[in-house]
Design a protein around this motif. Sequence first.
Motif, PDB file in Angstrom:
ATOM      1  N   ALA A 162       0.802  -1.200   0.013  1.00 48.31           N
ATOM      2  CA  ALA A 162      -0.066  -0.085  -0.048  1.00 48.31           C
ATOM      3  C   ALA A 162       0.827   1.194  -0.085  1.00 48.31           C
ATOM      4  O   ALA A 162       0.688   2.232  -0.636  1.00 48.31           O
ATOM      5  N   ILE A 163       1.780   1.235   0.661  1.00 48.78           N
ATOM      6  CA  ILE A 163       2.885   2.508   0.769  1.00 48.78           C
ATOM      7  C   ILE A 163       3.552   2.615  -0.439  1.00 48.78           C
ATOM      8  O   ILE A 163       3.624   3.650  -1.049  1.00 48.78           O
ATOM      9  N   ASN A 164       3.985   1.573  -1.025  1.00 49.84           N
ATOM     10  CA  ASN A 164       4.496   1.790  -2.444  1.00 49.84           C
ATOM     11  C   ASN A 164       3.577   2.217  -3.456  1.00 49.84           C
ATOM     12  O   ASN A 164       4.008   3.058  -4.533  1.00 49.84           O
ATOM     13  N   ILE A 165       2.554   1.913  -3.443  1.00 51.23           N
ATOM     14  CA  ILE A 165       1.284   1.971  -4.355  1.00 51.23           C
ATOM     15  C   ILE A 165       1.088   3.634  -4.223  1.00 51.23           C
ATOM     16  O   ILE A 165       0.797   4.166  -5.119  1.00 51.23           O
ATOM     17  N   LEU A 166       0.497   3.930  -2.978  1.00 55.45           N
ATOM     18  CA  LEU A 166      -0.021   5.181  -2.648  1.00 55.45           C
ATOM     19  C   LEU A 166       0.816   6.233  -2.749  1.00 55.45           C
ATOM     20  O   LEU A 166       0.552   7.240  -3.133  1.00 55.45           O
ATOM     21  N   VAL A 167       1.962   5.992  -1.965  1.00 54.93           N
ATOM     22  CA  VAL A 167       3.009   7.171  -1.974  1.00 54.93           C
ATOM     23  C   VAL A 167       3.758   7.203  -3.225  1.00 54.93           C
ATOM     24  O   VAL A 167       3.966   8.374  -3.537  1.00 54.93           O
ATOM     25  N   GLY A 168       4.440   6.132  -3.166  1.00 58.65           N
ATOM     26  CA  GLY A 168       5.382   6.007  -4.530  1.00 58.65           C
ATOM     27  C   GLY A 168       6.758   6.455  -4.338  1.00 58.65           C
ATOM     28  O   GLY A 168       6.952   6.971  -3.167  1.00 58.65           O
ATOM     29  N   PRO A 169       7.624   6.399  -4.990  1.00 58.69           N
ATOM     30  CA  PRO A 169       9.063   6.877  -5.081  1.00 58.69           C
ATOM     31  C   PRO A 169       8.959   8.488  -5.088  1.00 58.69           C
ATOM     32  O   PRO A 169       8.286   9.133  -5.443  1.00 58.69           O
ATOM     33  N   ALA A 170      10.098   8.956  -4.417  1.00 54.90           N
ATOM     34  CA  ALA A 170      10.273  10.489  -4.284  1.00 54.90           C
ATOM     35  C   ALA A 170      10.742  11.015  -5.852  1.00 54.90           C
ATOM     36  O   ALA A 170      11.578  10.185  -6.332  1.00 54.90           O
ATOM     37  N   GLU A 171      10.450  11.908  -6.047  1.00 50.28           N
ATOM     38  CA  GLU A 171      11.116  12.811  -7.363  1.00 50.28           C
ATOM     39  C   GLU A 171      12.109  13.825  -6.993  1.00 50.28           C
ATOM     40  O   GLU A 171      12.190  14.643  -5.789  1.00 50.28           O
ATOM     41  N   LEU A 172      13.048  13.982  -7.689  1.00 53.08           N
ATOM     42  CA  LEU A 172      14.086  15.208  -7.534  1.00 53.08           C
ATOM     43  C   LEU A 172      13.589  16.543  -7.888  1.00 53.08           C
ATOM     44  O   LEU A 172      12.884  16.553  -9.101  1.00 53.08           O
ATOM     45  N   ARG A 173      13.603  17.410  -7.310  1.00 52.79           N
ATOM     46  CA  ARG A 173      13.235  18.794  -7.478  1.00 52.79           C
ATOM     47  C   ARG A 173      14.074  19.866  -6.925  1.00 52.79           C
ATOM     48  O   ARG A 173      14.807  19.289  -6.070  1.00 52.79           O
ATOM     49  N   PRO A 174      14.364  20.954  -7.677  1.00 55.13           N
ATOM     50  CA  PRO A 174      15.346  21.728  -6.963  1.00 55.13           C
ATOM     51  C   PRO A 174      14.839  22.236  -5.680  1.00 55.13           C
ATOM     52  O   PRO A 174      13.681  22.445  -5.369  1.00 55.13           O
ATOM     53  N   ILE A 175      15.849  22.427  -4.748  1.00 55.58           N
ATOM     54  CA  ILE A 175      15.608  22.935  -3.276  1.00 55.58           C
ATOM     55  C   ILE A 175      15.241  24.528  -3.297  1.00 55.58           C
ATOM     56  O   ILE A 175      15.983  25.424  -3.820  1.00 55.58           O
ATOM     57  N   PRO A 176      14.049  24.769  -2.759  1.00 58.96           N
ATOM     58  CA  PRO A 176      13.686  26.331  -2.727  1.00 58.96           C
ATOM     59  C   PRO A 176      14.738  27.032  -1.695  1.00 58.96           C
ATOM     60  O   PRO A 176      15.439  26.451  -1.088  1.00 58.96           O
ATOM     61  N   GLU A 177      15.040  28.235  -1.959  1.00 61.01           N
ATOM     62  CA  GLU A 177      15.866  29.209  -1.568  1.00 61.01           C
ATOM     63  C   GLU A 177      15.532  29.167  -0.108  1.00 61.01           C
ATOM     64  O   GLU A 177      14.407  29.582   0.502  1.00 61.01           O
ATOM     65  N   TYR A 183      15.314  26.884   2.192  1.00 58.96           N
ATOM     66  CA  TYR A 183      14.943  25.632   2.911  1.00 58.96           C
ATOM     67  C   TYR A 183      15.946  24.692   3.153  1.00 58.96           C
ATOM     68  O   TYR A 183      16.644  24.313   2.225  1.00 58.96           O
ATOM     69  N   GLN A 184      15.784  24.160   4.391  1.00 57.88           N
ATOM     70  CA  GLN A 184      16.811  23.192   4.945  1.00 57.88           C
ATOM     71  C   GLN A 184      16.146  21.788   4.833  1.00 57.88           C
ATOM     72  O   GLN A 184      15.553  21.345   5.622  1.00 57.88           O
ATOM     73  N   PRO A 185      16.423  20.965   3.658  1.00 58.98           N
ATOM     74  CA  PRO A 185      15.755  19.687   3.743  1.00 58.98           C
ATOM     75  C   PRO A 185      16.203  18.749   4.947  1.00 58.98           C
ATOM     76  O   PRO A 185      17.306  18.733   5.358  1.00 58.98           O
TER      77      PRO A 185
END
Length: 180
Positions: free
Chosen positions: A69-84, A86-88
């Motif tokens: 369920a987690i793999n289907i509903l949430v899915g893998p993360a995507e790479l996006r640029p980090i906003p100015e 913001y500390q991940p």
Amino acid sequence: SWAAMAIFSTLRSGLKPNNFKTIIQNQVRNGGHYTVPARPSRWVYDKFKDDVHFYFMLTAIPVGISILAINILVGPAELRPIPEGYQPREEEYHRNPITRIITKYFKTGMQENYEVHLHCAWECAKISEMGQLRAEVKRQMQIHGDYKGWYHRPDIARYSRMKREADTFNTSCQGTEFQG
């Protein structure tokens, strides 16, 4: 009818006294030459195997369904640029959602591990400084010939604290009036 007669005739041949006697004499109770070999019981092994399978499935099925369920509903993360500005967080660096959950809730972070390491190094440095200070005090006492009672014995301090605590407890249990 002829069918009834056929049945009666077969019964008649079995009821002859001569035939009945041979049937009783020919009965043998050992079951022939086939015997069942004696062997130890497998009940404990089968019960253990059944319990292992039961409890394994009791945990494997819900865990498997939740992972699916987690793999289907949430899915893998995507790479996006980090906003100015913001500390991940540390778990945001992982792609798999299960890995993110484990990193967020069950693992200690790299910064925390580094700070714990720094604290351990600080403690070791303090212990080393205390040893150096003891050695310097002992050296100074030997140089000046000071009174030997000033030597520090760390093993005695524990008993002194226990005695002080016992004295405090005894005085707190005493009454205010003299009973003599």
